[in-house]
Design a protein around this motif. Structure first.
Motif, PDB file in Angstrom:
ATOM      1  N   UNK A  21       0.766  -1.436   0.140  1.00  0.00           N
ATOM      2  CA  UNK A  21      -0.179  -0.082  -0.045  1.00  0.00           C
ATOM      3  C   UNK A  21       0.732   1.305   0.044  1.00  0.00           C
ATOM      4  N   UNK A  22       0.361   2.299   0.617  1.00  0.00           N
ATOM      5  CA  UNK A  22       1.084   3.560   0.669  1.00  0.00           C
ATOM      6  C   UNK A  22       0.706   4.217   1.824  1.00  0.00           C
ATOM      7  N   UNK A  23       1.643   4.866   2.465  1.00  0.00           N
ATOM      8  CA  UNK A  23       1.455   5.701   3.645  1.00  0.00           C
ATOM      9  C   UNK A  23       1.817   7.278   3.426  1.00  0.00           C
ATOM     10  N   UNK A  24       1.307   7.871   4.341  1.00  0.00           N
ATOM     11  CA  UNK A  24       1.793   9.395   4.619  1.00  0.00           C
ATOM     12  C   UNK A  24       1.593  10.017   6.080  1.00  0.00           C
ATOM     13  N   UNK A  25       2.487  10.709   6.248  1.00  0.00           N
ATOM     14  CA  UNK A  25       2.435  11.452   7.485  1.00  0.00           C
ATOM     15  C   UNK A  25       1.704  12.753   7.501  1.00  0.00           C
ATOM     16  N   UNK A  26       1.282  13.127   8.628  1.00  0.00           N
ATOM     17  CA  UNK A  26       0.790  14.610   8.364  1.00  0.00           C
ATOM     18  C   UNK A  26       0.769  15.306   9.688  1.00  0.00           C
ATOM     19  N   UNK A  27       0.331  16.620   9.601  1.00  0.00           N
ATOM     20  CA  UNK A  27      -0.174  17.519  10.860  1.00  0.00           C
ATOM     21  C   UNK A  27      -1.418  18.154  10.807  1.00  0.00           C
ATOM     22  N   UNK A  28      -1.866  18.387  11.972  1.00  0.00           N
ATOM     23  CA  UNK A  28      -3.134  19.202  11.845  1.00  0.00           C
ATOM     24  C   UNK A  28      -2.764  20.747  11.952  1.00  0.00           C
ATOM     25  N   UNK A  29      -3.203  21.743  11.106  1.00  0.00           N
ATOM     26  CA  UNK A  29      -2.821  22.985  11.256  1.00  0.00           C
ATOM     27  C   UNK A  29      -4.163  23.572  11.560  1.00  0.00           C
ATOM     28  N   UNK A  30      -3.964  24.991  12.167  1.00  0.00           N
ATOM     29  CA  UNK A  30      -5.268  25.704  12.425  1.00  0.00           C
ATOM     30  C   UNK A  30      -5.906  25.338  13.557  1.00  0.00           C
TER      31      UNK A  30
END
Length: 144
Positions: free
Chosen positions: A56-65
């Motif tokens: 599969x595919x993975x990605x990281x992220x962050x909440x903004x605002x």
């Protein structure tokens, strides 16, 4: 949706697994929807992943605002079609943490989405939590 820690305190990290009863879009289509639909989050580059024997595919992220009154910073909707009339999506997933990883797998032709988020865990502790979550996720077995 109520607070994920309702009655037990705030979780120090959270792993959630989701799919749909009906046919699901491909991994690539699901990743595209997750990365482009909605607002309130930033994303790192997508990378290939193999988990519990599935690709599969993975990605990281962050909440903004700011988060809304329910402490939700972003809402993922992986499988439902866009609608201007709909107020509720049965596959909506609210992100309560500040940091997250999304893993989208092809499990025998069915797309499965895994959300890992820090919730009440300090951001600097999230990499350790990701390592622990991956150890658990590698032990998953999906019945035929």
């Amino acid at each position: 949706m109520s607070d994920p820690g309702h009655g037990t305190g705030i979780p120090q990290g959270l792993v959630s697994i989701m799919t749909a009863y009906k046919r699901t879009p491909s991994v690539a289509a699901t990743v595209n929807v997750l990365r482009t639909r909605g607002h309130g989050a930033t994303y790192e580059a997508s990378t290939p992943v193999k988990l519990a024997g599935f690709t599969g595919v993975q990605f990281d992220g962050a909440i903004v605002g700011a988060k809304n009154v329910d402490h939700i910073g972003h809402l993922f909707i992986p499988f439902s079609a866009k609608s201007k009339a709909a107020k509720y999506y049965p596959d909506s997933y609210p992100v309560y943490g500040d940091l997250f990883r999304v893993i989208v797998l092809n499990v025998r032709g069915k797309t499965v989405v895994i959300y890992i988020e820090n919730v009440g865990l300090a951001p600097e502790s999230f990499p350790t939590f990701l390592d622990q979550a991956e150890t658990i996720l590698q032990s998953l077995r999906f019945p035929r």
